[in-house]
Design a protein around this motif. Structure first.
Motif, PDB file in Angstrom:
ATOM      1  N   ARG A  43       0.824  -1.221   0.000  1.00 41.33           N
ATOM      2  CA  ARG A  43       0.000   0.000   0.000  1.00 41.33           C
ATOM      3  C   ARG A  43       0.845   1.253   0.000  1.00 41.33           C
ATOM      4  N   ALA A  44       1.776   1.382   0.969  1.00 41.79           N
ATOM      5  CA  ALA A  44       2.604   2.575   1.026  1.00 41.79           C
ATOM      6  C   ALA A  44       3.585   2.614  -0.129  1.00 41.79           C
ATOM      7  N   ALA A  45       4.038   1.421  -0.569  1.00 36.87           N
ATOM      8  CA  ALA A  45       4.944   1.383  -1.712  1.00 36.87           C
ATOM      9  C   ALA A  45       4.246   1.925  -2.957  1.00 36.87           C
ATOM     10  N   GLU A  46       2.952   1.632  -3.086  1.00 44.66           N
ATOM     11  CA  GLU A  46       2.202   2.161  -4.220  1.00 44.66           C
ATOM     12  C   GLU A  46       2.026   3.664  -4.088  1.00 44.66           C
ATOM     13  N   ASP A  47       1.916   4.161  -2.857  1.00 48.12           N
ATOM     14  CA  ASP A  47       1.768   5.590  -2.628  1.00 48.12           C
ATOM     15  C   ASP A  47       3.087   6.329  -2.859  1.00 48.12           C
ATOM     16  N   ALA A  48       4.215   5.613  -2.753  1.00 44.01           N
ATOM     17  CA  ALA A  48       5.509   6.234  -3.007  1.00 44.01           C
ATOM     18  C   ALA A  48       5.564   6.740  -4.447  1.00 44.01           C
ATOM     19  N   VAL A  49       6.287   7.816  -4.653  1.00 48.17           N
ATOM     20  CA  VAL A  49       6.360   8.444  -5.972  1.00 48.17           C
ATOM     21  C   VAL A  49       7.805   8.427  -6.453  1.00 48.17           C
ATOM     22  N   ILE A  50       8.007   7.933  -7.650  1.00 43.83           N
ATOM     23  CA  ILE A  50       9.341   7.962  -8.241  1.00 43.83           C
ATOM     24  C   ILE A  50       9.580   9.377  -8.764  1.00 43.83           C
ATOM     25  N   ILE A  51      10.596  10.031  -8.244  1.00 43.15           N
ATOM     26  CA  ILE A  51      10.844  11.435  -8.577  1.00 43.15           C
ATOM     27  C   ILE A  51      12.280  11.625  -9.054  1.00 43.15           C
ATOM     28  N   PRO A  52      12.535  12.666  -9.827  1.00 40.33           N
ATOM     29  CA  PRO A  52      13.902  12.920 -10.289  1.00 40.33           C
ATOM     30  C   PRO A  52      14.800  13.389  -9.151  1.00 40.33           C
ATOM     31  N   PRO A  53      16.096  13.172  -9.269  1.00 39.35           N
ATOM     32  CA  PRO A  53      17.023  13.694  -8.252  1.00 39.35           C
ATOM     33  C   PRO A  53      17.068  15.206  -8.318  1.00 39.35           C
ATOM     34  N   PRO A  54      17.540  15.849  -7.280  1.00 37.85           N
ATOM     35  CA  PRO A  54      17.600  17.320  -7.295  1.00 37.85           C
ATOM     36  C   PRO A  54      18.608  17.835  -8.319  1.00 37.85           C
ATOM     37  N   ALA A  55      18.229  18.879  -9.030  1.00 35.93           N
ATOM     38  CA  ALA A  55      19.140  19.505  -9.985  1.00 35.93           C
ATOM     39  C   ALA A  55      20.215  20.298  -9.259  1.00 35.93           C
ATOM     40  N   ASN A  57      21.947  25.421   7.505  1.00 34.71           N
ATOM     41  CA  ASN A  57      22.767  26.474   6.911  1.00 34.71           C
ATOM     42  C   ASN A  57      22.123  26.949   5.608  1.00 34.71           C
ATOM     43  N   ASP A  58      22.740  27.963   5.016  1.00 38.41           N
ATOM     44  CA  ASP A  58      22.197  28.550   3.790  1.00 38.41           C
ATOM     45  C   ASP A  58      22.223  27.567   2.626  1.00 38.41           C
ATOM     46  N   GLU A  59      23.227  26.702   2.575  1.00 38.03           N
ATOM     47  CA  GLU A  59      23.315  25.750   1.475  1.00 38.03           C
ATOM     48  C   GLU A  59      22.153  24.754   1.533  1.00 38.03           C
ATOM     49  N   GLN A  60      21.840  24.261   2.718  1.00 36.89           N
ATOM     50  CA  GLN A  60      20.706  23.345   2.838  1.00 36.89           C
ATOM     51  C   GLN A  60      19.409  24.021   2.420  1.00 36.89           C
ATOM     52  N   LYS A  61      19.232  25.277   2.821  1.00 38.42           N
ATOM     53  CA  LYS A  61      18.018  26.002   2.428  1.00 38.42           C
ATOM     54  C   LYS A  61      17.954  26.159   0.906  1.00 38.42           C
ATOM     55  N   LYS A  62      19.083  26.471   0.295  1.00 44.64           N
ATOM     56  CA  LYS A  62      19.124  26.634  -1.164  1.00 44.64           C
ATOM     57  C   LYS A  62      18.731  25.339  -1.862  1.00 44.64           C
ATOM     58  N   VAL A  63      19.281  24.218  -1.402  1.00 41.17           N
ATOM     59  CA  VAL A  63      18.980  22.920  -2.010  1.00 41.17           C
ATOM     60  C   VAL A  63      17.510  22.567  -1.815  1.00 41.17           C
ATOM     61  N   ALA A  64      16.998  22.746  -0.589  1.00 46.43           N
ATOM     62  CA  ALA A  64      15.612  22.385  -0.297  1.00 46.43           C
ATOM     63  C   ALA A  64      14.629  23.234  -1.095  1.00 46.43           C
ATOM     64  N   ASP A  65      14.834  24.545  -1.116  1.00 50.50           N
ATOM     65  CA  ASP A  65      13.939  25.433  -1.862  1.00 50.50           C
ATOM     66  C   ASP A  65      13.964  25.118  -3.354  1.00 50.50           C
ATOM     67  N   ALA A  66      15.154  24.892  -3.884  1.00 50.34           N
ATOM     68  CA  ALA A  66      15.285  24.608  -5.311  1.00 50.34           C
ATOM     69  C   ALA A  66      14.623  23.278  -5.673  1.00 50.34           C
ATOM     70  N   TYR A  67      14.748  22.303  -4.794  1.00 52.77           N
ATOM     71  CA  TYR A  67      14.176  20.990  -5.087  1.00 52.77           C
ATOM     72  C   TYR A  67      12.649  21.025  -5.053  1.00 52.77           C
ATOM     73  N   ILE A  68      12.092  21.720  -4.083  1.00 55.40           N
ATOM     74  CA  ILE A  68      10.638  21.846  -4.027  1.00 55.40           C
ATOM     75  C   ILE A  68      10.116  22.545  -5.277  1.00 55.40           C
ATOM     76  N   ALA A  69      10.804  23.611  -5.697  1.00 58.05           N
ATOM     77  CA  ALA A  69      10.402  24.317  -6.921  1.00 58.05           C
ATOM     78  C   ALA A  69      10.519  23.403  -8.140  1.00 58.05           C
ATOM     79  N   GLN A  70      11.578  22.613  -8.185  1.00 53.48           N
ATOM     80  CA  GLN A  70      11.789  21.676  -9.290  1.00 53.48           C
ATOM     81  C   GLN A  70      10.672  20.642  -9.366  1.00 53.48           C
ATOM     82  N   LEU A  71      10.330  20.049  -8.230  1.00 52.27           N
ATOM     83  CA  LEU A  71       9.304  19.007  -8.213  1.00 52.27           C
ATOM     84  C   LEU A  71       7.928  19.579  -8.511  1.00 52.27           C
TER      85      LEU A  71
END
Length: 238
Positions: free
Chosen positions: A29-41, A151-165
């Motif tokens: 059930r949860a495996a079906e709910d999992a989503v295959i997504i691209p890696p972060p750019a 840190n700022d780098e983690q925020k940059k990666v997280a924000d960019a990835y959410i925007a990407q997805l």
């Protein structure tokens, strides 16, 4: 509806047979709910020394369990983030009035796994980032989806990835994950640690969380390890 807390395990036991039967009938059930997504750019630069990521995505039992089976993670601790030290207590957090989210602090070796890969697993199999203030049967702000950046780098990666997805529309609804600075992380009570491994047949775990680990093994086979890295055995040096 709140999840089965330890105070409610007698109720959980009463419906245990029904829950396990349902799980056996639909183990993916949860495996079906999992989503295959691209890696972060955009990803964090590899660095020396153990790094820390703090994330929240519903009940910390399942999130901790997923990352305890992830290669490169040297420790994953269930706890609380977003509130004060004085309210970092399970009974208080469960009221939803403390500002805390049930969170997991992940210590990882950036030479073996990147911050971006941790977020990819988090968004893909560890939880559903489109659910606002809930995950599965659990509701309340303490179950919100959040990334607490160090840190700022983690925020940059997280924000960019959410925007990407979101731009790629990999989910049917927008991501609601909140990204904000980590003020402090407070480990949860000892009985919450390693919970998935210690209680694999507990109905909540069997139905909601074991399938997440199965999805990790299926979707991220190269990042999966069979033997979990438990808090009780972890040896972490910073």
């Amino acid at each position: 509806m709140r999840r089965h807390t330890l105070k409610r395990l007698s109720l959980c036991a009463a419906i245990g047979a029904l829950a396990i039967t349902a799980f056996a009938a639909a183990p993916s059930r949860a495996a079906e709910d999992a989503v295959i997504i691209p890696p972060p750019a955009v990803d964090a630069q590899a660095s020396n020394g153990i790094q820390t990521a703090v994330i929240a995505g519903g009940c910390f039992w399942g999130v901790q369990g997923v990352f305890q089976h992830t290669a490169g993670v040297v420790n994953a601790v269930s706890g609380y983030a977003g509130g004060s030290k004085t309210t970092a207590d399970y009974n208080m957090v469960s009221t939803g009035a403390t500002g805390h989210a049930e969170s997991v602090e992940i210590k990882y070796d950036p030479k073996k796994i990147s911050y971006g890969k941790i977020l990819q697993i988090f968004f893909s199999v560890a939880h559903d980032p489109t659910q606002l203030n809930r995950q599965g049967p659990d509701s309340g702000t303490q179950y919100r989806s959040a990334i607490f950046t160090a840190n700022d780098e983690q925020k940059k990666v997280a924000d960019a990835y959410i925007a990407q997805l979101n731009a790629a529309k990999v989910y049917r609804k927008p991501i609601v994950t909140k990204v904000g600075p980590l003020d402090a992380f407070y480990p949860a009570e000892a009985y919450h640690q390693d919970y998935l491994t210690l209680h694999p047949t507990q109905p909540y775990i069997a139905y909601n969380d074991i399938p997440k680990v199965e999805a990790l093994k299926k979707i991220f086979a190269e990042n999966y390890i069979e033997k979990p890295t438990l808090v009780s055995n972890a040896k972490v040096t910073n």
